[in-house]
Design a protein around this motif. Structure first.
Motif, PDB file in Angstrom:
ATOM      1  N   ASP A 125     -21.666  13.715  47.204  1.00  0.00           N
ATOM      2  CA  ASP A 125     -21.854  13.990  48.490  1.00  0.00           C
ATOM      3  C   ASP A 125     -20.243  14.190  49.048  1.00  0.00           C
ATOM      4  O   ASP A 125     -20.130  15.147  49.815  1.00  0.00           O
ATOM      5  N   ASP A 126     -19.345  13.472  48.267  1.00  0.00           N
ATOM      6  CA  ASP A 126     -17.907  13.860  48.843  1.00  0.00           C
ATOM      7  C   ASP A 126     -17.756  14.876  48.437  1.00  0.00           C
ATOM      8  O   ASP A 126     -16.752  15.713  49.228  1.00  0.00           O
ATOM      9  N   LEU A 127     -17.614  15.390  47.164  1.00  0.00           N
ATOM     10  CA  LEU A 127     -17.453  16.793  46.610  1.00  0.00           C
ATOM     11  C   LEU A 127     -17.868  17.838  47.401  1.00  0.00           C
ATOM     12  O   LEU A 127     -17.426  18.917  47.883  1.00  0.00           O
ATOM     13  N   HIS A 128     -19.326  17.769  47.930  1.00  0.00           N
ATOM     14  CA  HIS A 128     -19.913  18.775  48.499  1.00  0.00           C
ATOM     15  C   HIS A 128     -19.363  18.857  50.007  1.00  0.00           C
ATOM     16  O   HIS A 128     -19.381  19.838  50.611  1.00  0.00           O
ATOM     17  N   TRP A 129     -19.045  17.655  50.463  1.00  0.00           N
ATOM     18  CA  TRP A 129     -18.402  17.635  51.871  1.00  0.00           C
ATOM     19  C   TRP A 129     -17.052  18.284  51.856  1.00  0.00           C
ATOM     20  O   TRP A 129     -16.794  18.978  52.676  1.00  0.00           O
ATOM     21  N   ALA A 130     -16.184  18.169  51.055  1.00  0.00           N
ATOM     22  CA  ALA A 130     -14.834  18.770  50.831  1.00  0.00           C
ATOM     23  C   ALA A 130     -15.104  20.116  50.695  1.00  0.00           C
ATOM     24  O   ALA A 130     -14.251  21.090  51.250  1.00  0.00           O
ATOM     25  N   LEU A 131     -16.038  20.719  49.948  1.00  0.00           N
ATOM     26  CA  LEU A 131     -16.194  22.301  49.738  1.00  0.00           C
ATOM     27  C   LEU A 131     -16.787  22.742  50.835  1.00  0.00           C
ATOM     28  O   LEU A 131     -16.324  23.852  51.507  1.00  0.00           O
ATOM     29  N   GLN A 132     -17.698  22.131  51.692  1.00  0.00           N
ATOM     30  CA  GLN A 132     -18.283  22.670  52.971  1.00  0.00           C
ATOM     31  C   GLN A 132     -17.426  22.624  54.044  1.00  0.00           C
ATOM     32  O   GLN A 132     -17.691  23.157  55.276  1.00  0.00           O
ATOM     33  N   ASN A 133     -16.412  21.636  54.250  1.00  0.00           N
ATOM     34  CA  ASN A 133     -15.516  21.523  55.288  1.00  0.00           C
ATOM     35  C   ASN A 133     -14.771  22.373  55.531  1.00  0.00           C
ATOM     36  O   ASN A 133     -13.553  22.457  54.761  1.00  0.00           O
ATOM     37  N   PRO A 134     -14.417  23.300  56.690  1.00  0.00           N
ATOM     38  CA  PRO A 134     -13.601  24.167  56.849  1.00  0.00           C
ATOM     39  C   PRO A 134     -12.046  23.872  57.049  1.00  0.00           C
ATOM     40  O   PRO A 134     -11.174  24.394  56.818  1.00  0.00           O
ATOM     41  N   GLY A 135     -12.062  22.420  57.309  1.00  0.00           N
ATOM     42  CA  GLY A 135     -10.577  21.991  57.560  1.00  0.00           C
ATOM     43  C   GLY A 135      -9.895  21.394  56.238  1.00  0.00           C
ATOM     44  O   GLY A 135      -8.973  20.766  56.312  1.00  0.00           O
ATOM     45  N   ILE A 136     -10.641  21.551  55.114  1.00  0.00           N
ATOM     46  CA  ILE A 136     -10.236  21.197  53.652  1.00  0.00           C
ATOM     47  C   ILE A 136      -9.829  22.366  52.973  1.00  0.00           C
ATOM     48  O   ILE A 136     -10.733  23.104  52.836  1.00  0.00           O
ATOM     49  N   ASP A 137      -8.766  22.571  52.347  1.00  0.00           N
ATOM     50  CA  ASP A 137      -8.181  23.694  51.509  1.00  0.00           C
ATOM     51  C   ASP A 137      -8.557  23.389  50.130  1.00  0.00           C
ATOM     52  O   ASP A 137      -8.578  24.322  49.331  1.00  0.00           O
ATOM     53  N   GLY A 138      -8.402  21.999  49.716  1.00  0.00           N
ATOM     54  CA  GLY A 138      -8.874  21.877  48.219  1.00  0.00           C
ATOM     55  C   GLY A 138      -9.045  20.591  47.817  1.00  0.00           C
ATOM     56  O   GLY A 138      -9.320  19.917  48.835  1.00  0.00           O
ATOM     57  N   LEU A 139      -9.195  19.977  46.568  1.00  0.00           N
ATOM     58  CA  LEU A 139      -9.474  18.788  46.336  1.00  0.00           C
ATOM     59  C   LEU A 139      -8.612  18.260  45.142  1.00  0.00           C
ATOM     60  O   LEU A 139      -8.234  19.210  44.234  1.00  0.00           O
ATOM     61  N   VAL A 140      -8.552  16.998  44.934  1.00  0.00           N
ATOM     62  CA  VAL A 140      -7.911  16.505  43.979  1.00  0.00           C
ATOM     63  C   VAL A 140      -8.566  15.031  43.674  1.00  0.00           C
ATOM     64  O   VAL A 140      -8.917  14.284  44.522  1.00  0.00           O
ATOM     65  N   SER A 141      -8.464  14.784  42.164  1.00  0.00           N
ATOM     66  CA  SER A 141      -9.287  13.368  41.609  1.00  0.00           C
ATOM     67  C   SER A 141      -7.961  12.322  42.042  1.00  0.00           C
ATOM     68  O   SER A 141      -6.888  12.583  41.806  1.00  0.00           O
ATOM     69  N   ILE A 142      -8.666  11.009  42.253  1.00  0.00           N
ATOM     70  CA  ILE A 142      -7.655  10.036  42.637  1.00  0.00           C
ATOM     71  C   ILE A 142      -7.747   9.405  41.219  1.00  0.00           C
ATOM     72  O   ILE A 142      -6.180   9.066  41.100  1.00  0.00           O
ATOM     73  N   ILE A 143      -8.350   9.157  40.402  1.00  0.00           N
ATOM     74  CA  ILE A 143      -8.224   8.765  39.176  1.00  0.00           C
ATOM     75  C   ILE A 143      -9.555   9.039  38.335  1.00  0.00           C
ATOM     76  O   ILE A 143     -10.424   9.407  38.731  1.00  0.00           O
ATOM     77  N   GLY A 144      -9.268   8.697  36.997  1.00  0.00           N
ATOM     78  CA  GLY A 144     -10.414   8.901  36.065  1.00  0.00           C
ATOM     79  C   GLY A 144     -11.482   7.724  35.958  1.00  0.00           C
ATOM     80  O   GLY A 144     -11.732   7.210  36.996  1.00  0.00           O
ATOM     81  N   GLY A 145     -11.951   7.560  34.738  1.00  0.00           N
ATOM     82  CA  GLY A 145     -13.076   6.422  34.870  1.00  0.00           C
ATOM     83  C   GLY A 145     -13.729   6.694  33.494  1.00  0.00           C
ATOM     84  O   GLY A 145     -13.372   7.320  32.488  1.00  0.00           O
ATOM     85  N   ASP A 146     -15.056   6.544  33.660  1.00  0.00           N
ATOM     86  CA  ASP A 146     -15.891   6.687  32.360  1.00  0.00           C
ATOM     87  C   ASP A 146     -17.504   7.156  32.852  1.00  0.00           C
ATOM     88  O   ASP A 146     -18.346   7.190  31.987  1.00  0.00           O
ATOM     89  N   ASP A 147     -17.649   7.476  34.225  1.00  0.00           N
ATOM     90  CA  ASP A 147     -19.049   7.548  34.445  1.00  0.00           C
ATOM     91  C   ASP A 147     -19.422   8.840  35.335  1.00  0.00           C
ATOM     92  O   ASP A 147     -20.336   9.047  36.019  1.00  0.00           O
TER      93      ASP A 147
END
Length: 342
Positions: free
Chosen positions: A72-94
């Motif tokens: 949902d966070d990914l979709h929020w960032a993509l659909q939010n006109p006030g957001i220009d891009g996305l960056v991962s905070i950290i990796g993990g395994d799942d």
């Protein structure tokens, strides 16, 4: 020279507002000062304003139990006109648990630049499947929050990847794998020890040009056989970029994964291969890795494939930012890797 299958999102530049996403681990809440350093240093070195996605800072327990919230966070960032891009905070395994919840139509309809590596390879691959370029590069808690400030090599690599002119990759002048205690707030301002750069190694000579694909080898193998895997036809003509994680897979295991790609017909259709500096390998392990790579390529009839190794991307510091989906040319005679970012 763009590959027509991949749409290039609007590049991130000074003034861009970038959403920070916890797509896998919610570990960030354990090291809030480290996250704050990444946000601050990205503003100082890149001019980015990093803001957390709604669920990004809700902690590891919540995020583990709620993979849909991460999607949902990914979709929020993509659909939010006030957001220009996305960056991962950290990796993990799942991150692979996000696959049932990710909507490729939203990715295609709202293409935005996304940068990350390691377990973010899952999400990077879904952008590529949707026909959108992505950026295999630093995360907030790693290079953006590098002790003592972002490394100029990492800053330059990001700026080049988001630029408009073709450029040649260059080996890092120095590098480090020195351990960091991220929970030690006082150490945040202490620069790690670095050693002199050791350059690239051409395992096989030749020239090759194609669109760049790849990521963390362990995660790409995890995707094998799932709906999130890249189709065979997308690999045809590609330059494959592979990096190993701090799980330190044995050289033989990397060889077995390469054999898997040979069995699928992936290696036979490639135009070139880029291998990252292997994380925490001894010199002996590195030589074993190179032996395995040459062995598997010979088995696959690809002794003609140009292969450059020890490239500064993935689980090394400082690391490059690789625009996946962009056109890349390998030339062993000139010793160059040339990128056309868009």
């Amino acid at each position: 020279m763009d590959d027509p299958r991949f749409l290039r999102p609007k590049p991130l530049t000074a003034g861009s507002r970038v959403a920070a996403l916890s797509l896998s681990s919610g570990f960030v809440t354990e090291v809030p000062h480290r996250y704050a350093a990444g946000v601050r240093q990205a503003a100082e070195s890149l001019g980015w304003e990093i803001v957390p996605a709604p669920n990004a800072l809700r902690g590891p327990d919540y995020l583990y139990a709620n993979p849909q919230a991460r999607a949902d966070d990914l979709h929020w960032a993509l659909q939010n006109p006030g957001i220009d891009g996305l960056v991962s905070i950290i990796g993990g395994d799942d991150s692979i648990r996000l696959l049932p919840y990710l909507d490729p139509d939203i990715i295609r309809a709202h293409p935005k630049a996304f940068m990350g590596y390691s377990d973010a390879t899952v999400t990077l691959t879904q952008f590529l499947k949707a026909g959108v370029m992505v950026y295999h590069g630093p995360a907030v808690l790693t290079d953006l929050a590098e002790n003592g400030g972002m490394h100029p090599y990492a800053v330059r690599g990001i700026q080049q990847a988001f630029g408009t002119e073709s450029y040649d990759l260059s080996p890092a002048p120095e590098w480090t794998q020195a351990r960091q205690d991220w929970e030690d707030e006082a150490a945040q301002n202490v620069r790690r020890p670095f050693e002199a750069g050791d350059g690239w190694t051409w395992l096989q000579e030749g020239t090759g040009e194609g669109h760049l694909l790849g990521g963390c080898v362990e995660i790409l193998d995890m995707l094998s056989g799932t709906p999130g895997e890249l189709p065979l036809e997308m690999w045809r003509g590609a330059i494959m970029a592979l990096e190993t994680s701090n799980d330190v897979p044995p050289p033989s295991q990397v060889g077995y994964w390469l054999r898997n790609w040979a069995a699928k017909g992936v290696l036979q259709g490639l135009s070139g291969l880029m291998l990252a500096r292997p994380r925490d390998y001894t010199p002996e392990m590195t030589e074993q890795l190179y032996t395995w790579v040459r062995r598997v390529l010979k088995e696959a009839g690809r002794e003609d494939l140009p292969v450059v190794a020890n490239v500064d991307f993935g689980h090394t510091s400082p690391q490059l930012c690789l625009p996946l989906g962009a056109q890349v040319r390998l030339d062993s005679a000139a010793g160059t890797v040339t990128v056309w970012p868009g």
